[in-house]
Design a protein around this motif. Structure first.
Motif, PDB file in Angstrom:
ATOM      1  N   ARG A 130      -3.114  30.444 -32.586  1.00 41.21           N
ATOM      2  CA  ARG A 130      -2.796  28.956 -32.602  1.00 41.21           C
ATOM      3  C   ARG A 130      -3.882  28.158 -33.761  1.00 41.21           C
ATOM      4  N   ASN A 163      -3.142  29.881 -37.099  1.00 44.33           N
ATOM      5  CA  ASN A 163      -1.829  29.178 -37.566  1.00 44.33           C
ATOM      6  C   ASN A 163      -1.924  27.806 -38.269  1.00 44.33           C
ATOM      7  N   SER A 164      -2.693  27.015 -37.688  1.00 46.24           N
ATOM      8  CA  SER A 164      -2.923  25.627 -37.912  1.00 46.24           C
ATOM      9  C   SER A 164      -3.753  25.945 -39.427  1.00 46.24           C
ATOM     10  N   ASN A 209       4.445  36.281 -32.873  1.00 42.38           N
ATOM     11  CA  ASN A 209       4.364  34.777 -32.296  1.00 42.38           C
ATOM     12  C   ASN A 209       5.110  33.711 -32.707  1.00 42.38           C
ATOM     13  N   ASN A 239       5.011  25.989 -28.559  1.00 43.39           N
ATOM     14  CA  ASN A 239       3.898  25.031 -28.887  1.00 43.39           C
ATOM     15  C   ASN A 239       4.131  23.885 -29.468  1.00 43.39           C
ATOM     16  N   TYR A 295      -4.973  32.017 -28.060  1.00 47.00           N
ATOM     17  CA  TYR A 295      -5.666  30.854 -28.807  1.00 47.00           C
ATOM     18  C   TYR A 295      -5.789  31.157 -30.313  1.00 47.00           C
ATOM     19  N   GLU A 355       5.181  29.976 -31.196  1.00 50.58           N
ATOM     20  CA  GLU A 355       4.710  28.862 -32.140  1.00 50.58           C
ATOM     21  C   GLU A 355       5.883  27.774 -31.844  1.00 50.58           C
TER      22      GLU A 355
END
Length: 219
Positions: free
Chosen positions: A140, A143-144, A170, A177, A137, A174
């Motif tokens: 995520r 990364n954003s 990852n 996702n 998490y 990604e």
């Protein structure tokens, strides 16, 4: 909030219903709570204003009023935890900096964004473990965060170095996702990007050519 039905309406009508719903429920009834979704509505409003300048679906005053509230919440909150939604609010403001421009942001807000950037780089450098499944998490959200810094043209050399670190193990996750993106957007709320605001952006992509890769990384 009582919801709205957008499943069986055409795209133009659905977008209007979403925007009017968010205007009614976000702007006059501003509420605290970083997870409330105001930042998602604000991102949708900003894109609507840019793409539909002559349609008056969203006015400059709608954006300014909601942005003023969000910036105040950003500056005054003391809870910076992941659970509170504070980093999500930070990501949204970085994104809006790129979308609206620097003139919409006073120095106090920019200084705090820079402060959070320094703290984020320190956290990833010293505490993030890319081999830990339990920390996915964190990958995520950050990364954003770095994608948003890049979108806003605020990314630094140090940002890129740290971003490469969290991406190393990852990249496949990604891609997975992104493939599951639309399953995360609900037609029945909530207000934010995983609900009505996300659906509004999807409709803008269908109707007005808003590129998917300009916003999907926010979800």
């Amino acid at each position: 909030f009582s919801g709205i039905q957008i499943e069986n309406t055409d795209a133009v009508t659905s977008l209007k219903l979403i925007v009017e719903y968010l205007k009614i429920n976000c702007i006059p009834n501003l509420k605290g709570g970083l997870c409330f979704g105001n930042i998602g509505a604000l991102i949708l409003f900003a894109h609507c204003n840019t793409l539909q300048k002559n349609d008056n679906l969203v006015c400059d005053s709608d954006i300014e009023q909601l942005l003023s509230y969000v910036k105040n919440e950003f500056l005054t909150t003391s809870d910076r935890s992941y659970e509170s939604g504070f980093l999500g609010l930070t990501i949204g403001l970085e994104y809006l900096y790129g979308l609206l421009g620097k003139d919409y942001f006073d120095e106090e807000v920019i200084d705090k964004l820079d402060e959070i950037n320094s703290a984020s780089l320190n956290y990833i450098t010293n505490f993030y473990n890319p081999d830990s499944d339990s920390q996915f998490y964190i990958f995520r959200i950050y990364n954003s965060y770095f994608k948003t810094r890049e979108y806003a043209n605020r990314i630094t050399t140090m940002d890129r170095a740290i971003w490469d670190k969290i991406l190393q193990k990852n990249r496949e996750r990604e891609d997975e996702n992104q493939e599951n993106l639309y399953s995360k957007i609900s037609n029945h709320g909530p207000v934010g990007l995983n609900g009505y605001s996300g659906n509004g952006l999807r409709l803008l992509s269908e109707l007005y050519g808003l590129k998917m890769d300009e916003w999907t990384f926010l979800i």
